[in-house]
Design a protein around this motif. Structure first.
Motif, PDB file in Angstrom:
ATOM      1  N   LYS A 142      20.773  25.337  12.235  1.00  0.00           N
ATOM      2  CA  LYS A 142      20.612  26.751  12.518  1.00  0.00           C
ATOM      3  C   LYS A 142      20.010  27.419  11.291  1.00  0.00           C
ATOM      4  N   ASP A 143      19.084  28.323  11.511  1.00  0.00           N
ATOM      5  CA  ASP A 143      18.379  28.964  10.407  1.00  0.00           C
ATOM      6  C   ASP A 143      18.383  30.476  10.561  1.00  0.00           C
ATOM      7  N   ALA A 144      18.397  31.142   9.427  1.00  0.00           N
ATOM      8  CA  ALA A 144      18.097  32.560   9.440  1.00  0.00           C
ATOM      9  C   ALA A 144      16.639  32.751   9.856  1.00  0.00           C
ATOM     10  N   GLU A 145      16.356  33.848  10.525  1.00  0.00           N
ATOM     11  CA  GLU A 145      14.997  34.085  10.972  1.00  0.00           C
ATOM     12  C   GLU A 145      14.010  34.104   9.812  1.00  0.00           C
ATOM     13  N   SER A 146      14.467  34.539   8.660  1.00  0.00           N
ATOM     14  CA  SER A 146      13.586  34.668   7.516  1.00  0.00           C
ATOM     15  C   SER A 146      13.114  33.325   6.964  1.00  0.00           C
ATOM     16  N   VAL A 147      13.822  32.247   7.270  1.00  0.00           N
ATOM     17  CA  VAL A 147      13.455  30.936   6.741  1.00  0.00           C
ATOM     18  C   VAL A 147      13.070  29.952   7.831  1.00  0.00           C
TER      19      VAL A 147
END
Length: 124
Positions: A59-64
């Protein structure tokens, strides 16, 4: 409980890459999922990436999203965060953390074991 030690943070130019390492030591009968967090001075800690223990789904933050990738080497008991196409906004103190359970979460709440952190600085 487990102990975590991060390394690999450096100063890099925008567009560069870094690989952070999180060495896990100690023994436990419990299972943990691992996540990466970062915090810049004066800003809130934010979840960057995490991986479920049960299925290795990241799972990733949208920014990365699309730029960061986690992996692990079980023999070395090390979790990695490969960071590509770094941006100045990626600057921060990066921590790895462990959360009990089969599924990770992007919120820092629930992560009970933290490393000391490694500094990543991305210049323009």
């Amino acid at each position: 409980q487990l102990q975590l030690v991060e390394s690999g943070g450096e100063r890099v130019q925008s567009g560069g890459s870094l690989r952070l390492s999180c060495v896990v030591s100690g023994f436990t009968r419990e299972i943990y999922s691992i996540g990466w967090f970062r915090q810049a001075p004066g800003k809130e800690r934010e979840g960057v990436s995490c991986v479920n223990y049960v299925d290795n789904v990241q799972k990733d933050a949208e920014s990365v999203e699309g730029r960061f990738h986690m992996s692990r080497d079980n023999a070395k008991r090390t979790v990695y965060l490969q960071m590509d196409n770094l941006k100045p906004d990626d600057t921060g103190l990066y921590h790895c953390a462990a959360r009990r359970g089969m599924f990770c979460a992007m919120s820092a709440a629930g992560y009970s074991i933290w490393g000391q952190g490694t500094q990543v600085t991305v210049s323009s």
